[in-house]
Motif scaffolding. Structure first.
Motif, short mmCIF file in Angstrom:
data_model
loop_
_atom_site.label_atom_id
_atom_site.label_comp_id
_atom_site.label_asym_id
_atom_site.label_seq_id
_atom_site.Cartn_x
_atom_site.Cartn_y
_atom_site.Cartn_z
N ALA A 1 0.84 -1.20 0.00
CA ALA A 1 0.00 0.00 0.00
C ALA A 1 0.87 1.25 0.00
O ALA A 1 0.53 2.26 -0.63
CB ALA A 1 -0.94 0.00 1.19
N ASP A 2 2.00 1.19 0.69
CA ASP A 2 2.93 2.32 0.67
C ASP A 2 3.48 2.54 -0.73
O ASP A 2 3.59 3.67 -1.20
CB ASP A 2 4.06 2.09 1.68
CG ASP A 2 4.94 3.31 1.83
OD1 ASP A 2 6.15 3.22 1.52
OD2 ASP A 2 4.43 4.38 2.23
N TRP A 3 3.82 1.44 -1.41
CA TRP A 3 4.30 1.56 -2.80
C TRP A 3 3.20 2.15 -3.69
O TRP A 3 3.48 2.98 -4.55
CB TRP A 3 4.73 0.21 -3.34
CG TRP A 3 5.88 -0.42 -2.61
CD1 TRP A 3 6.82 0.20 -1.83
CD2 TRP A 3 6.22 -1.81 -2.60
NE1 TRP A 3 7.72 -0.72 -1.33
CE2 TRP A 3 7.38 -1.96 -1.79
CE3 TRP A 3 5.67 -2.94 -3.18
CZ2 TRP A 3 7.98 -3.20 -1.56
CZ3 TRP A 3 6.27 -4.18 -2.95
CH2 TRP A 3 7.41 -4.29 -2.15
N ALA A 4 1.95 1.71 -3.47
CA ALA A 4 0.82 2.25 -4.25
C ALA A 4 0.68 3.75 -3.99
O ALA A 4 0.44 4.54 -4.91
CB ALA A 4 -0.48 1.52 -3.90
N PHE A 5 0.85 4.16 -2.74
CA PHE A 5 0.78 5.58 -2.39
C PHE A 5 1.86 6.37 -3.12
O PHE A 5 1.58 7.43 -3.70
CB PHE A 5 0.92 5.73 -0.87
CG PHE A 5 1.17 7.13 -0.42
CD1 PHE A 5 0.17 8.09 -0.48
CD2 PHE A 5 2.42 7.52 0.05
CE1 PHE A 5 0.41 9.40 -0.07
CE2 PHE A 5 2.67 8.81 0.47
CZ PHE A 5 1.66 9.76 0.41
N GLN A 6 3.10 5.87 -3.09
CA GLN A 6 4.20 6.56 -3.76
C GLN A 6 3.93 6.70 -5.27
O GLN A 6 4.15 7.76 -5.85
CB GLN A 6 5.53 5.84 -3.52
CG GLN A 6 5.95 5.77 -2.07
CD GLN A 6 6.18 7.14 -1.44
OE1 GLN A 6 6.57 8.09 -2.11
NE2 GLN A 6 5.91 7.24 -0.15
N LYS A 7 3.43 5.65 -5.88
CA LYS A 7 3.11 5.72 -7.31
C LYS A 7 1.91 6.63 -7.55
O LYS A 7 1.85 7.33 -8.56
CB LYS A 7 2.86 4.31 -7.86
CG LYS A 7 4.16 3.51 -7.93
CD LYS A 7 3.97 2.14 -8.52
CE LYS A 7 5.31 1.40 -8.51
NZ LYS A 7 5.27 0.12 -9.20
#
Length: 152
Positions: A18-24
């Motif tokens: 979810a953190d990676w999704a947020f960054q993207k």
């Protein structure tokens, strides 16, 4: 619908995916001058039995969710986004995100992390990301890796 996203929803659950999704999501929102909606759905099914013994678990879950989303909100604003909101909901994330929140906010892109469930769990309950893909009224990006996230 054109080739530009205007309203982007990122599902936040505290996982690294979810953190990676947020960054993207930040980068996609910047490129499209889009609004970013950060959503956390507190899955009430997960603590229904515990609540019989601990009546404040819902309040604690909401406080943790609020702290987490405020942190993500600050990161998005610090990254240069001007239209960032967050929302905390209760219920089933696999229903609330694609069926309720995406429609309520006229979302045209949902980003969420891939789940870490094993085969048995997916068989019995299904993954949240799978349900979002199946029922969302818009495009969905399932994020599996942190690839291409620029380090600052």
């Amino acid at each position: 619908m054109g080739l530009k996203y205007q309203n982007i929803l990122v599902a936040i659950d505290g996982s690294k995916e979810a953190d990676w999704a947020f960054q993207k999501g930040i980068e996609i929102a910047k490129r499209n001058q889009a609004s970013l909606l950060l959503v956390h759905v507190i899955d009430t099914r997960s603590f229904a039995l515990i609540e019989a013994y601990d009546t404040v678990i819902g309040d604690r879950a909401e406080k943790l969710a609020k702290d987490m989303l405020e942190n993500y909100h600050k990161q998005a604003v610090d990254a240069g986004l001007t239209n960032v909101q967050y929302e905390i909901e209760f219920g089933s994330p696999k229903i609330r995100i694609p069926r309720d929140l995406a429609k309520k906010h006229k979302v045209d892109l949902i980003l969420c992390g891939a789940t870490g469930m094993n085969v048995v769990e997916r068989f019995f309950i299904g993954s949240v990301s799978e349900h979002i893909v199946r029922y969302a009224p818009c495009d969905v990006l399932i994020v599996r890796t942190e690839k291409d996230i620029e380090e600052k």
